[in-house]
Design an enzyme around this catalytic site. Structure first.
Site, short mmCIF file in Angstrom:
data_model
loop_
_atom_site.label_atom_id
_atom_site.label_comp_id
_atom_site.label_asym_id
_atom_site.label_seq_id
_atom_site.Cartn_x
_atom_site.Cartn_y
_atom_site.Cartn_z
CE1 TYR A 273 -12.56 54.98 2.05
CE2 TYR A 273 -13.62 55.33 4.17
CZ TYR A 273 -12.98 54.50 3.28
OH TYR A 273 -12.73 53.19 3.61
CE1 TYR B 263 -15.58 51.02 3.36
CE2 TYR B 263 -15.85 48.76 4.15
CZ TYR B 263 -15.25 50.00 4.25
OH TYR B 263 -14.30 50.23 5.20
#
Length: 379
Positions: A283, A333
């Site tokens: 991430y 994203y």
């Protein structure tokens, strides 16, 4: 043991021109079709417990897909949720409460007023004590991390540049990424400063989009359309830090203890060590957070992340490819659902020019402070 048998995602885009429900429905429909399953054949559903319930509720989605549910659950939010979701799916399947489980997540932060910058307005302490003094959004939070890391461990701006450049290299190889503009060190240092020392390439994209995947038992997976990807181990952990304090107030600032515990859990469950991992999808909301997670997951010691990533090589052709699609920095994203989809794509051998040769074991890390999720997937 369970397996992922279908994946779907919308095309990466800053603004999709579509409603968030339409985006999620598209991703889920594609995931079901990829698995060769109709909605009536999937009786479980899992998503996060914070973002989706208010925008794309599970009952609404199930009705659109013709799903008669016997299991519905949620946990955490964002990255930790979508990565650790197979843990809940496995519980449901092992107990006989579901035969197949759909996991979904999406955001419309490229179109929604305020986007991700408005997310932390939900926490009163941030609004009262941080925003008035300039801590108004995630770039300011992680600029604090970067400066503190530089002070403690001698990190250079060139080290952050190399992470951003590697991610962009991977994104270009995919052919699908939201940002495929070539980037080198010169381009990095000529880019706009967002929050010192972070520049535009250090920061995740802003996107609209959704992703989904289907989980079922290993036995049932053998009869379905696609080669299954086994979920060998999952870890989930949370630190005792409230939302008011995330990113800025916890001590020590640069450590994510939940990542260490979740990684240990996943490795024990999978009976696989980090040395066996062929690629990792981490991430990467910012270059500095990607570096810190590499350390906290256990790939190297705290303070050694930049050296480790440089020595290993994190592009697709490196010894430890990281974010083979370009990650949140260059692909899209959507808070990590794209990381799971990409890991499945790699293990199927379907990644095209971005394929990691001989990929058999992948690790996915999902960061949603104070929570963290880890999944170890295998061919």
């Amino acid at each position: 043991m369970v397996a992922i048998v279908g994946i779907g995602e919308t095309a990466p885009a800053r603004q999709s021109g579509k409603d968030i429900r339409a985006l999620v429905l598209e991703a889920c429909t594609d995931a079901l079709a990829d698995a060769g399953l109709g909605g009536s054949e999937v009786d479980g559903i899992v998503t996060d417990s914070v973002i989706m319930p208010g925008t794309v509720p599970a009952d609404w989605l199930a009705a659109q897909l013709g799903m008669t549910l016997s299991f519905s659950a949620s946990l955490s939010y964002g990255g930790a949720a979508v990565v650790a979701a197979p843990m809940l799916a496995e519980m449901a399947i092992a107990s006989g409460r579901a035969r197949a489980v759909l996991v979904y997540f999406g955001v419309d932060w490229g179109s929604r007023p305020g986007g991700p910058y408005a997310f932390h307005d939900a926490y009163p302490a941030k609004a009262a004590f941080e925003k008035p003094y300039g801590f108004s959004a995630q770039p300011a939070y992680f600029a604090l991390w970067a400066r503190r890391y530089m002070h403690e461990f001698g990190l250079r701006e060139e080290d952050l540049a190399d992470i951003a450049v590697a991610h962009r290299h991977n994104a270009i190889r995919t052919g699908r990424a939201q940002n495929r503009k070539p980037l080198d060190r010169d381009g990095y240092f000529s880019s706009r400063l967002v929050a010192d020392p972070l520049r535009v390439p250090d920061c995740c994209l802003i996107s609209d989009g959704a992703g989904a995947y289907v989980v079922t038992s290993r036995e049932r997976a053998r009869d379905l359309r696609r080669v299954p990807v086994e979920v060998r181990g999952v870890g989930f952990a949370s630190a005792p830090v409230p939302g008011d304090d995330v990113f800025t107030q916890p001590s020590p600032l640069l450590t994510t203890p939940a990542a260490t515990r979740a990684s240990d859990q996943a490795q024990r469950s999978a009976k696989i060590s980090l040395g066996d991992v062929d690629f990792a999808e981490i991430y990467d909301c910012f270059t500095i957070s990607c570096l810190a997670q590499i350390e906290d997951l256990g790939f190297c010691r705290k303070g050694d992340g930049a050296h480790f990533m440089r020595e290993q090589g994190i592009t697709i052709d490196g010894r430890l490819p990281v974010n083979t699609h370009g990650g949140l920095l260059s692909y899209s994203y959507r808070l990590g659902i794209e990381h799971v989809v990409e890991a499945v794509r790699q293990l199927r051998g379907d990644a095209g020019d971005a394929q990691v040769l001989g990929a058999e074991i992948g690790l996915v890390g999902g960061f949603s402070p104070p929570d963290y999720g880890v999944a170890i997937l295998t061919r």
